[in-house]
Write an enzyme that holds these catalytic residues in place. Structure first.
Site, PDB file in Angstrom:
ATOM      1  N   GLU A   1     -17.736  -9.305   0.501  1.00 31.31           N
ATOM      2  CA  GLU A   1     -16.575  -9.296  -0.398  1.00 31.31           C
ATOM      3  C   GLU A   1     -15.389  -9.891   0.363  1.00 31.31           C
ATOM      4  O   GLU A   1     -15.071  -9.459   1.477  1.00 31.31           O
ATOM      5  CB  GLU A   1     -16.269  -7.854  -0.847  1.00 31.31           C
ATOM      6  CG  GLU A   1     -15.115  -7.796  -1.832  1.00 31.31           C
ATOM      7  CD  GLU A   1     -15.133  -6.549  -2.718  1.00 31.31           C
ATOM      8  OE1 GLU A   1     -16.145  -5.824  -2.736  1.00 31.31           O
ATOM      9  OE2 GLU A   1     -14.120  -6.316  -3.403  1.00 31.31           O
ATOM     10  N   ARG A   2     -14.780 -10.891  -0.241  1.00 30.80           N
ATOM     11  CA  ARG A   2     -13.637 -11.591   0.376  1.00 30.80           C
ATOM     12  C   ARG A   2     -14.021 -12.234   1.708  1.00 30.80           C
ATOM     13  O   ARG A   2     -13.177 -12.354   2.612  1.00 30.80           O
ATOM     14  CB  ARG A   2     -12.433 -10.671   0.571  1.00 30.80           C
ATOM     15  CG  ARG A   2     -12.060  -9.843  -0.641  1.00 30.80           C
ATOM     16  CD  ARG A   2     -11.753 -10.687  -1.832  1.00 30.80           C
ATOM     17  NE  ARG A   2     -11.447  -9.878  -3.012  1.00 30.80           N
ATOM     18  CZ  ARG A   2     -11.342 -10.403  -4.224  1.00 30.80           C
ATOM     19  NH1 ARG A   2     -11.522 -11.687  -4.428  1.00 30.80           N
ATOM     20  NH2 ARG A   2     -11.061  -9.643  -5.252  1.00 30.80           N
TER      21      ARG A   2
ATOM     22  N   LYS B   1     -13.360   4.886   0.910  1.00 34.98           N
ATOM     23  CA  LYS B   1     -12.461   4.451  -0.162  1.00 34.98           C
ATOM     24  C   LYS B   1     -12.779   5.358  -1.340  1.00 34.98           C
ATOM     25  O   LYS B   1     -13.862   5.276  -1.917  1.00 34.98           O
ATOM     26  CB  LYS B   1     -12.742   2.981  -0.501  1.00 34.98           C
ATOM     27  CG  LYS B   1     -11.984   2.447  -1.724  1.00 34.98           C
ATOM     28  CD  LYS B   1     -12.213   0.941  -1.891  1.00 34.98           C
ATOM     29  CE  LYS B   1     -11.564   0.379  -3.142  1.00 34.98           C
ATOM     30  NZ  LYS B   1     -11.744  -1.071  -3.278  1.00 34.98           N
TER      31      LYS B   1
ATOM     32  N   GLU C   1      -9.866   1.927  -7.362  1.00 34.14           N
ATOM     33  CA  GLU C   1     -10.554   0.797  -7.991  1.00 34.14           C
ATOM     34  C   GLU C   1     -11.977   1.159  -8.419  1.00 34.14           C
ATOM     35  O   GLU C   1     -12.931   0.439  -8.130  1.00 34.14           O
ATOM     36  CB  GLU C   1     -10.572  -0.410  -7.035  1.00 34.14           C
ATOM     37  CG  GLU C   1      -9.173  -0.896  -6.690  1.00 34.14           C
ATOM     38  CD  GLU C   1      -9.118  -2.195  -5.911  1.00 34.14           C
ATOM     39  OE1 GLU C   1     -10.039  -2.446  -5.120  1.00 34.14           O
ATOM     40  OE2 GLU C   1      -8.151  -2.943  -6.114  1.00 34.14           O
TER      41      GLU C   1
ATOM     42  N   ARG D   1      -8.994   6.041   3.306  1.00 28.66           N
ATOM     43  CA  ARG D   1      -8.035   5.002   2.912  1.00 28.66           C
ATOM     44  C   ARG D   1      -6.969   5.496   1.934  1.00 28.66           C
ATOM     45  O   ARG D   1      -7.271   6.280   1.026  1.00 28.66           O
ATOM     46  CB  ARG D   1      -8.768   3.800   2.317  1.00 28.66           C
ATOM     47  CG  ARG D   1      -9.619   3.096   3.351  1.00 28.66           C
ATOM     48  CD  ARG D   1     -10.371   1.960   2.724  1.00 28.66           C
ATOM     49  NE  ARG D   1      -9.683   0.690   2.821  1.00 28.66           N
ATOM     50  CZ  ARG D   1      -9.594  -0.171   1.813  1.00 28.66           C
ATOM     51  NH1 ARG D   1     -10.048   0.126   0.624  1.00 28.66           N
ATOM     52  NH2 ARG D   1      -9.010  -1.334   1.993  1.00 28.66           N
TER      53      ARG D   1
ATOM     54  N   ARG E   1       3.166   0.130  -9.000  1.00 28.93           N
ATOM     55  CA  ARG E   1       2.002   0.264  -8.127  1.00 28.93           C
ATOM     56  C   ARG E   1       2.417   0.389  -6.661  1.00 28.93           C
ATOM     57  O   ARG E   1       1.756   1.067  -5.878  1.00 28.93           O
ATOM     58  CB  ARG E   1       1.069  -0.941  -8.331  1.00 28.93           C
ATOM     59  CG  ARG E   1      -0.102  -0.918  -7.397  1.00 28.93           C
ATOM     60  CD  ARG E   1      -1.128  -1.962  -7.754  1.00 28.93           C
ATOM     61  NE  ARG E   1      -1.917  -2.304  -6.579  1.00 28.93           N
ATOM     62  CZ  ARG E   1      -2.751  -3.317  -6.518  1.00 28.93           C
ATOM     63  NH1 ARG E   1      -2.923  -4.087  -7.573  1.00 28.93           N
ATOM     64  NH2 ARG E   1      -3.425  -3.565  -5.421  1.00 28.93           N
TER      65      ARG E   1
ATOM     66  N   ASP F   1      -0.950  -5.089  -1.503  1.00 33.54           N
ATOM     67  CA  ASP F   1      -2.318  -5.492  -1.156  1.00 33.54           C
ATOM     68  C   ASP F   1      -2.359  -6.773  -0.325  1.00 33.54           C
ATOM     69  O   ASP F   1      -2.711  -7.830  -0.857  1.00 33.54           O
ATOM     70  CB  ASP F   1      -3.135  -5.678  -2.440  1.00 33.54           C
ATOM     71  CG  ASP F   1      -4.622  -5.799  -2.167  1.00 33.54           C
ATOM     72  OD1 ASP F   1      -5.029  -5.597  -1.019  1.00 33.54           O
ATOM     73  OD2 ASP F   1      -5.376  -6.097  -3.123  1.00 33.54           O
TER      74      ASP F   1
ATOM     75  N   GLU G   1      -7.930 -13.375   2.321  1.00 32.10           N
ATOM     76  CA  GLU G   1      -8.104 -13.240   0.868  1.00 32.10           C
ATOM     77  C   GLU G   1      -6.952 -13.875   0.093  1.00 32.10           C
ATOM     78  O   GLU G   1      -7.174 -14.582  -0.884  1.00 32.10           O
ATOM     79  CB  GLU G   1      -8.224 -11.753   0.505  1.00 32.10           C
ATOM     80  CG  GLU G   1      -8.288 -11.520  -0.992  1.00 32.10           C
ATOM     81  CD  GLU G   1      -8.396 -10.053  -1.379  1.00 32.10           C
ATOM     82  OE1 GLU G   1      -8.487  -9.199  -0.489  1.00 32.10           O
ATOM     83  OE2 GLU G   1      -8.385  -9.779  -2.598  1.00 32.10           O
TER      84      GLU G   1
ATOM     85  N   HIS H   1       1.737 -11.402  -5.351  1.00 34.38           N
ATOM     86  CA  HIS H   1       0.643 -11.196  -6.307  1.00 34.38           C
ATOM     87  C   HIS H   1       0.701 -12.162  -7.488  1.00 34.38           C
ATOM     88  O   HIS H   1       0.485 -11.769  -8.636  1.00 34.38           O
ATOM     89  CB  HIS H   1       0.683  -9.748  -6.824  1.00 34.38           C
ATOM     90  CG  HIS H   1      -0.690  -9.179  -7.055  1.00 34.38           C
ATOM     91  ND1 HIS H   1      -1.485  -9.565  -8.109  1.00 34.38           N
ATOM     92  CD2 HIS H   1      -1.417  -8.264  -6.371  1.00 34.38           C
ATOM     93  CE1 HIS H   1      -2.626  -8.910  -8.066  1.00 34.38           C
ATOM     94  NE2 HIS H   1      -2.622  -8.116  -7.010  1.00 34.38           N
TER      95      HIS H   1
ATOM     96  N   TRP I   1      -2.755  -5.726 -12.541  1.00 33.26           N
ATOM     97  CA  TRP I   1      -3.621  -6.721 -11.909  1.00 33.26           C
ATOM     98  C   TRP I   1      -3.159  -8.136 -12.263  1.00 33.26           C
ATOM     99  O   TRP I   1      -3.758  -9.103 -11.827  1.00 33.26           O
ATOM    100  CB  TRP I   1      -5.088  -6.518 -12.341  1.00 33.26           C
ATOM    101  CG  TRP I   1      -5.770  -5.420 -11.575  1.00 33.26           C
ATOM    102  CD1 TRP I   1      -5.231  -4.699 -10.557  1.00 33.26           C
ATOM    103  CD2 TRP I   1      -7.098  -4.922 -11.765  1.00 33.26           C
ATOM    104  NE1 TRP I   1      -6.148  -3.774 -10.095  1.00 33.26           N
ATOM    105  CE2 TRP I   1      -7.302  -3.881 -10.821  1.00 33.26           C
ATOM    106  CE3 TRP I   1      -8.150  -5.238 -12.637  1.00 33.26           C
ATOM    107  CZ2 TRP I   1      -8.498  -3.172 -10.721  1.00 33.26           C
ATOM    108  CZ3 TRP I   1      -9.339  -4.531 -12.543  1.00 33.26           C
ATOM    109  CH2 TRP I   1      -9.509  -3.504 -11.588  1.00 33.26           C
TER     110      TRP I   1
HETATM  111  C1  GCV Z   1     -12.916  -4.169  -0.924  1.00 33.60           C
HETATM  112  C2  GCV Z   1      -8.311  -5.731  -2.960  1.00 33.60           C
HETATM  113  C3  GCV Z   1      -9.434  -6.712  -2.861  1.00 33.60           C
HETATM  114  C4  GCV Z   1     -10.781  -6.014  -3.042  1.00 33.60           C
HETATM  115  C5  GCV Z   1     -10.882  -4.920  -1.967  1.00 33.60           C
HETATM  116  C6  GCV Z   1      -9.709  -3.961  -2.154  1.00 33.60           C
HETATM  117  C7  GCV Z   1      -9.703  -2.881  -1.081  1.00 33.60           C
HETATM  118  O1  GCV Z   1      -8.200  -5.222  -4.243  1.00 33.60           O
HETATM  119  O2  GCV Z   1      -9.279  -7.717  -3.822  1.00 33.60           O
HETATM  120  O3  GCV Z   1     -11.790  -6.957  -2.877  1.00 33.60           O
HETATM  121  O4  GCV Z   1     -12.097  -4.225  -2.087  1.00 33.60           O
HETATM  122  O5  GCV Z   1      -8.510  -4.681  -2.044  1.00 33.60           O
HETATM  123  O6  GCV Z   1      -9.013  -3.068  -0.095  1.00 33.60           O
HETATM  124  O7  GCV Z   1     -10.393  -1.887  -1.236  1.00 33.60           O
END
Ligand code: GCV
Length: 686
Positions: A138-139, A263, A267, A300, A311, A340, A368, A504, A527
């Site tokens: 991811e990313r 986490k 999300e 986290r 947010r 973020d 990212e 963002h 978002w």
């Molecule tokens: C791993 C952002 C990223 C997600 C990431 C999230 C996080 O939203 O886009 O890809 O998820 O942060 O840090 O948990």
């Protein structure tokens, strides 16, 4: 005749330059070493690695005799070491190894070696890999995972796997990184099953000699998903027992296992709130299970609810009331900014707020929001700015660094995490210069007072200098301009992506390129970019003042008042904290609109200048790396153009003001930009 000779010379030069150099050796290039004799006070696998590193890399006086001594010294802390005129002394074998890497770094960069004690700023210096068990990341922008493959059937460990893991561990150790979370925080519960744990053990076995501990991201719902329990309530005795048994099983396989990263309730991830329990209830339950073995929980703070509340305020609101409720082996992992990992954010107000809880900063090494592995962006300057930010918790001097490294508050454990940018790409990071961010994270985790100038200097010398004989010519014509380019690169990215506190406003999903227009009707508001930029005919920016969302009140004085007042708010955070009229007069006398135009234009031109700088250093760089960086800079330049055109044309719809005539005209049409990104386009139409 002369012509022939000179063209031969040119050919010779080119063949030297074009020599294959794929970047796999990172900053650890083999140099022709001088003979040295190494005497160790203790023999172990770790000190043997230290000895070998010296034998292979010694650049000092030929025939020197170096002593490596493991001996207790109260001034040396944790993994720290002492450089002495005779060699290296440390409390632990690992300390000796870190000292040896430091000694060699000094020699290879030509820095004077001053005897002294070098203690790490943080006890745990950890990379977080967002690697999925199917091998995707991811990313991740540097190929597939170095840990995981497609299917469960292909989990058998090969010699090639082991070699790569050792190389990775060595690179980490060489900059002081001592931990790695092997799987995505969006965790898959299967990681805690035997088939995966066997591979985790194999990885840990390769890492151990280099002092890198393994950690795992644990899914809160694992007791149900892989344990067959009906509940995952952290206060339920069967759940507590399940985690205790799981932890016991892990430590039986991996005695130095580091602990869990979690986490939760973020999300879509499960967490204690699903059972009407708090983050503290969840974290403490896991911490209790890990405690007998010395493990920790990194919990986290990246949470935000479905409410309409700003947010940027939510992590603070959720975690501050829990201050003092966490076990001493829980560390709350907080992203550097309140939203973020944006190109620029003020520091998260949680730093400097929680006094009775250990906090660890989380930064993102993988780019990212900063151009993936395509843009050259040296992130050290961003992290330096963040670590040196004054929180004013205890008056002046209460920097984020000091609020987290134990020097301001007693903390049982201290730590820092970086989301890794490593993958199977031959050069590990996708972009040769992205390696410098891995390097910088390690160096800052070891010493959070280092400057980016020093880090860039070291990295360039270690990564690009071909031999020690290259001196003034190389320094003037390669080191100086390229270092300056690195040091300017983050500010350039801020300029062409999100200047003056904008944040963002990137394209959806991939987070690459501009997308201030993206606002599908059914998408949750926070978002979408318009939620953050709030552009309208009056102005642009998110009002977080006392008359707006009041996020400013989460900061201590004098920051609270400084940020709240539009006249005193620093330009770089202006649109973060204020909704500013288009014709507002900036500190330099320009209107906001004009200043926005100038910043976008400046960012684009900075990248064009980077291209020129790089083209000019061609004689000093091997062919393969030169061409790769050159080509990436071209893509970066095109993308910076899209950012400038897209954002200016989009915001112009609201400002209705002309783009100052001295600024380069947009070469793209807004409709074209929106239409040409299918993901953005589809969602825009909804
Ligand atoms: C791993 C952002 C990223 C997600 C990431 C999230 C996080 O939203 O886009 O890809 O998820 O942060 O840090 O948990």
């Amino acid at each position: 005749m002369i012509k022939i000779v000179s063209s031969c010379l040119i050919l010779f030069f080119l063949s030297v330059n074009l020599q294959a150099e794929n970047g796999h050796s990172l900053w650890l290039r083999s140099q022709s070493s001088s003979p040295v004799s190494v005497i160790c006070s203790k023999k172990s696998i770790v000190t043997e690695i230290a000895r070998q590193e010296l034998l292979n890399g010694w650049q000092g006086q030929p025939g020197a005799s170096i002593k490596l001594i493991v001996k207790q010294d109260k001034q040396v802390k944790g993994d720290g070491y002492k450089l002495t005129p005779e060699g290296v002394q440390a409390n632990t074998d690992l300390g000796v190894l870190y000292g040896v890497y430091d000694l060699l770094r000094h020699q290879q960069t030509g820095e004077t070696i001053n005897p002294g004690i070098f203690n790490p700023s943080y006890e745990r210096r950890v990379l977080n890999h967002w690697d999925n068990q199917d091998g995707t990341i991811e990313r991740g922008y540097a190929g597939r995972s170095i840990f995981w493959r497609n299917t469960k059937d292909s989990l058998n460990v090969t010699e090639a796997d082991k070699k790569l893991w050792r190389e990775y561990a060595r690179a980490n150790a060489s900059v002081g990184i001592n931990g790695a979370v092997l799987n995505n925080v969006n965790a898959n519960a299967d990681i805690l099953t035997d088939v995966y744990l066997k591979r985790v053990k194999a990885i840990a076995d390769e890492f151990r000699p280099y002092g890198v501990k393994v950690y795992l991201s644990a899914k809160f719902s694992a007791p149900s998903q892989v344990g067959g329990l009906k509940t995952c309530d952290p206060l339920d005795p069967t759940v507590i027992k399940w985690w205790q048994a799981k932890v016991k099983e892990i430590y039986a396989m991996i005695p130095d296992f580091g602990g869990f990263l979690v986490k939760a309730n973020s999300e879509g991830q499960p967490g204690p709130q699903d059972y009407k329990r708090t983050h503290a209830d969840g974290a403490n339950m896991m911490a209790d299970a890990l405690k007998p073995y010395g493990g920790i929980v990194m919990w986290r703070a990246f949470v935000y609810s479905a409410s309409d509340n700003d947010r940027a305020k939510q992590a603070y609101e959720e975690f501050l009331p829990l201050d003092g409720q966490f076990r001493d082996n829980v560390i709350i992992q907080v992203k550097n900014g309140p939203v973020d990992f944006q190109p620029r954010e003020p520091f998260s107000p949680l730093f400097g707020a929680m006094k009775k809880t250990s906090l660890m900063p989380e930064v993102q090494i993988t780019q990212e929001y900063l151009g993936h592995s395509i843009h050259l962006v040296f992130l050290s300057t961003m992290w330096e700015e963040f670590l040196k930010s004054e929180t004013y918790q205890e008056g002046e001097g209460s920097t984020v660094a000091r609020c987290t490294d134990g020097s301001l508050f007693p903390q049982k454990h201290t730590a820092i995490a970086g989301v890794a940018n490593v993958g199977l790409d031959v050069n590990w990071c996708g972009h040769q210069f992205a390696q410098s961010n891995w390097y910088a994270f390690g160096r800052l985790a070891w010493d959070n007072k280092l400057t980016s100038d020093q880090i860039a200097d070291e990295w360039l010398k270690l990564t690009f200098k071909r031999n020690v004989a290259e001196t003034t010519d190389w320094q003037d014509n390669f080191l100086k301009p390229v270092k300056q380019m690195m040091l300017d690169s983050r500010e350039a990215a801020v300029n062409y992506m999100m200047p003056l506190g904008l944040h963002h406003i990137m394209s959806a999903n991939e987070h690459y390129g501009p997308g201030p227009w993206w606002a599908p009707k059914r998408m949750r508001k926070d978002w979408t970019p318009p939620y953050y930029h709030q552009a309208d005919t009056v102005g642009v920016g998110f009002d977080r003042t006392h008359t707006g969302s009041d996020a400013v009140s989460q900061y201590h004085e004098p920051l609270h008042t400084l940020f709240d007042n539009i006249q005193t708010c620093p330009d770089e955070y202006l649109l973060w904290f204020h909704h500013v009229p288009w014709s507002f007069k900036m500190k330099n006398g320009c209107t906001l609109w004009n200043e926005l135009c100038y910043r976008y234009n400046k960012g684009l031109h900075q990248v064009r200048d980077f291209q020129k700088i790089w083209d000019k250093v061609q004689p000093y760089v091997d062919g393969e790396r030169f061409v790769q960086v050159q080509s990436k800079l071209r893509s970066q330049s095109r993308n910076a153009q899209l950012w400038k055109d897209g954002c200016l044309l989009y915001f112009q719809q609201f400002s209705k003001m002309p783009i100052p005539y001295e600024i380069e005209r947009p070469v793209n049409n807004l409709e074209y930009l929106i239409r040409n990104d299918t993901t953005r386009h589809q969602n825009y139409e909804q």
